[in-house]
Scaffold this active site. Structure first.
Site, PDB file in Angstrom:
ATOM      1  N   THR A 144      -3.609  -3.740  -5.136  1.00  0.00           N
ATOM      2  CA  THR A 144      -3.815  -5.123  -5.577  1.00  0.00           C
ATOM      3  C   THR A 144      -3.855  -6.046  -4.361  1.00  0.00           C
ATOM      4  O   THR A 144      -3.099  -5.866  -3.414  1.00  0.00           O
ATOM      5  CB  THR A 144      -2.672  -5.555  -6.505  1.00  0.00           C
ATOM      6  OG1 THR A 144      -2.687  -4.737  -7.674  1.00  0.00           O
ATOM      7  CG2 THR A 144      -2.804  -7.011  -6.909  1.00  0.00           C
ATOM      8  N   SER A 171       0.544   3.792  -3.100  1.00  0.00           N
ATOM      9  CA  SER A 171      -0.165   4.843  -3.844  1.00  0.00           C
ATOM     10  C   SER A 171      -1.353   5.392  -3.062  1.00  0.00           C
ATOM     11  O   SER A 171      -1.963   4.695  -2.250  1.00  0.00           O
ATOM     12  CB  SER A 171      -0.657   4.302  -5.189  1.00  0.00           C
ATOM     13  OG  SER A 171       0.424   3.950  -6.020  1.00  0.00           O
ATOM     14  N   GLU A 172      -1.688   6.649  -3.357  1.00  0.00           N
ATOM     15  CA  GLU A 172      -2.831   7.315  -2.753  1.00  0.00           C
ATOM     16  C   GLU A 172      -3.618   8.047  -3.828  1.00  0.00           C
ATOM     17  O   GLU A 172      -3.111   8.249  -4.940  1.00  0.00           O
ATOM     18  CB  GLU A 172      -2.370   8.295  -1.669  1.00  0.00           C
ATOM     19  CG  GLU A 172      -1.671   7.621  -0.501  1.00  0.00           C
ATOM     20  CD  GLU A 172      -1.376   8.587   0.652  1.00  0.00           C
ATOM     21  OE1 GLU A 172      -1.729   9.779   0.529  1.00  0.00           O
ATOM     22  OE2 GLU A 172      -0.807   8.130   1.651  1.00  0.00           O
ATOM     23  N   PRO A 173      -4.851   8.485  -3.524  1.00  0.00           N
ATOM     24  CA  PRO A 173      -5.642   9.197  -4.531  1.00  0.00           C
ATOM     25  C   PRO A 173      -4.923  10.415  -5.111  1.00  0.00           C
ATOM     26  O   PRO A 173      -5.054  10.714  -6.298  1.00  0.00           O
ATOM     27  CB  PRO A 173      -6.898   9.609  -3.753  1.00  0.00           C
ATOM     28  CG  PRO A 173      -7.035   8.568  -2.692  1.00  0.00           C
ATOM     29  CD  PRO A 173      -5.628   8.226  -2.297  1.00  0.00           C
ATOM     30  N   ILE A 222      -4.489  -8.966 -36.452  1.00  0.00           N
ATOM     31  CA  ILE A 222      -4.387 -10.168 -37.281  1.00  0.00           C
ATOM     32  C   ILE A 222      -5.669 -10.994 -37.199  1.00  0.00           C
ATOM     33  O   ILE A 222      -6.100 -11.605 -38.183  1.00  0.00           O
ATOM     34  CB  ILE A 222      -3.153 -11.000 -36.864  1.00  0.00           C
ATOM     35  CG1 ILE A 222      -1.872 -10.283 -37.322  1.00  0.00           C
ATOM     36  CG2 ILE A 222      -3.209 -12.413 -37.424  1.00  0.00           C
ATOM     37  CD1 ILE A 222      -0.593 -10.889 -36.787  1.00  0.00           C
ATOM     38  N   GLU A 273       3.256   0.225 -11.011  1.00  0.00           N
ATOM     39  CA  GLU A 273       4.657   0.172 -10.553  1.00  0.00           C
ATOM     40  C   GLU A 273       5.554   1.148 -11.316  1.00  0.00           C
ATOM     41  O   GLU A 273       6.710   0.854 -11.624  1.00  0.00           O
ATOM     42  CB  GLU A 273       5.195  -1.260 -10.622  1.00  0.00           C
ATOM     43  CG  GLU A 273       4.515  -2.156  -9.605  1.00  0.00           C
ATOM     44  CD  GLU A 273       5.323  -3.362  -9.216  1.00  0.00           C
ATOM     45  OE1 GLU A 273       6.569  -3.290  -9.223  1.00  0.00           O
ATOM     46  OE2 GLU A 273       4.704  -4.386  -8.890  1.00  0.00           O
ATOM     47  N   ALA A 318       0.830  -1.207   0.000  1.00  0.00           N
ATOM     48  CA  ALA A 318       0.000   0.000   0.000  1.00  0.00           C
ATOM     49  C   ALA A 318       0.863   1.254   0.000  1.00  0.00           C
ATOM     50  O   ALA A 318       1.200   1.806   1.052  1.00  0.00           O
ATOM     51  CB  ALA A 318      -0.943  -0.008   1.207  1.00  0.00           C
ATOM     52  N   THR A 326       4.747   4.527 -14.165  1.00  0.00           N
ATOM     53  CA  THR A 326       4.308   4.683 -15.543  1.00  0.00           C
ATOM     54  C   THR A 326       5.489   4.681 -16.510  1.00  0.00           C
ATOM     55  O   THR A 326       6.646   4.869 -16.115  1.00  0.00           O
ATOM     56  CB  THR A 326       3.536   6.001 -15.734  1.00  0.00           C
ATOM     57  OG1 THR A 326       4.443   7.098 -15.479  1.00  0.00           O
ATOM     58  CG2 THR A 326       2.349   6.091 -14.785  1.00  0.00           C
TER      59      THR A 326
END
Length: 388
Positions: free
Chosen positions: A155, A123-125, A344, A370, A121, A372
């Site tokens: 995740t 990342s944050e908004p 294809i 993880e 944990a 960009t």
């Protein structure tokens, strides 16, 4: 890069398992937006949930090249399941690298068996690409820290029994209402059991792809964590996160290769079976050249990823940069190759009857999570310009 006989054997076993067991589970999980827990239990049977755990605690303690090879093999069957596995591995690696002997003995043997599931944990908004801007706090109160804040894009959030939570520490003697910015303290890393009071998981995100993997926000409302659950010294959390994420980026690079190869193999098979203009479309020069370009791009991404893994295992000075190059290159290749595979297939590639439309949707996330593509380019540019 030549693999050892043991690495080739492990790869072949896992890849066959991924193709025959994980891929059908991924199809169903994508349709129902649920994680296939049975597949997770199957991973445990192959010791893959202990991939980042030392042997003394029941894991396989894979070297980085083996780690990349196995992540690639799992993603050949399911990127969603591979992502859940690698995030669990991140949590294990944090405990193994920064935890005390007591913490390692308490958590790692169980996590090697897949339960409890681990989450990471960071990342944050309002703090994704720049985690230094996080607002989650950890206030010291005697023998505890009190955690408050929100985490986003986590995740394994709905499944996790333990989360590695990053928060800005506030000293015990700071005045009421003081923030980390007032005190000069920075990010710190904590081991947080998810059954603590105040730890809440929100509704899973409704995502474009990776729909068999749960992704949800976490809220921390006065969550009291024993001080002994702090994994790093106050202010050392970001350095710890970046160290662990270097290995994570190698894993994402490898998973991107696995996903891309699944799409490529489907494209080859379809091109040989589908007939137009009195013959298989594999006889059409445009299709043949597409396949040649896809294969070349695939192998380039694989070699770059395995070289990054080798450098990380060797402790090379440029290992972190190599990991960023691998993650950037392989994720871009996954997006390109899945796009061509869908092309294809023509109209059939656009319907869910064929796996390539799911591969295409799944591939996009590899350019985002993880770190960009733009963040990876900036890391490489700083290295090229001698700025780090």
């Amino acid at each position: 890069m030549q693999l050892t006989e043991e690495q080739r054997t492990m790869r072949d076993v896992v890849r066959e398992f991924a193709e025959t067991e994980l891929r059908p589970a991924d199809r169903e999980g994508d349709e129902t937006e649920t994680f296939p827990e049975g597949a997770w239990d199957d991973l445990t049977e192959l010791d893959l949930t202990g991939i980042a755990v030392p042997e003394e605690f029941g894991g396989i303690d894979a070297d980085m090249v083996t780690y990349a090879v196995l992540n690639e093999a799992v993603a050949y069957g399911s990127l969603s399941i591979a992502t859940a596995m690698s995030v669990h591995g991140l949590a294990c690696a944090c405990i193994d690298t920064f935890g005390s002997d007591a913490q390692r003995e308490r958590w790692l043997p169980e996590m090697a068996t897949g339960r409890p599931v681990g989450a990471f944990a960071l990342s944050e908004p309002g703090a994704g690409s720049n985690p230094a801007e996080m607002t989650t706090t950890a206030r010291r109160e005697g023998d505890e820290y009190v955690l408050d804040g929100e985490k986003q894009w986590i995740t394994n959030a709905t499944r996790a029994g333990v989360a590695i939570v990053f928060a800005k520490a506030v000293p015990e003697d700071a005045g009421a209402g003081a923030s980390p910015d007032d005190t000069g303290e920075t990010v710190t890393q904590f081991l947080v059991p998810t059954d603590l009071d105040g730890f809440a998981v929100g509704e899973p995100e409704d995502k474009l792809g990776l729909r068999a993997s749960d992704t949800a926000p976490i809220t921390l409302d006065s969550v009291r964590v024993p001080a002994e659950n702090r994994l790093t010294e106050e202010g050392r959390g970001l350095a710890a996160a970046f160290e662990i994420l270097t290995g994570g980026r190698v894993a994402i690079g490898a998973q991107s290769v696995g996903l891309a190869e699944a799409a490529f193999d489907d494209a080859v098979a379809y091109a040989q079976e589908r007939e137009q203009f009195d013959g298989p479309i594999a006889d059409i020069q445009t299709i043949r050249h597409k396949l040649a370009e896809m294969r070349t791009e695939l192998e380039s991404a694989r070699l770059l990823t395995r070289e990054a893994a080798r450098k990380l295992e060797a402790g090379a000075d440029d290992a972190a940069v190599a990991a960023s190059m691998a993650k950037y290159s392989a994720s871009e290749s996954a997006m390109s190759i899945t796009n061509e595979a869908l092309q294809i297939h023509g109209g059939y590639g656009y319907v869910s009857e064929f796996d390539v439309e799911r591969y295409y949707r799944d591939a996009k996330i590899t350019e985002i999570y993880e770190g960009t593509t733009q963040i990876q380019k900036e890391i490489v540019a700083r290295h090229v310009l001698g700025e780090q």
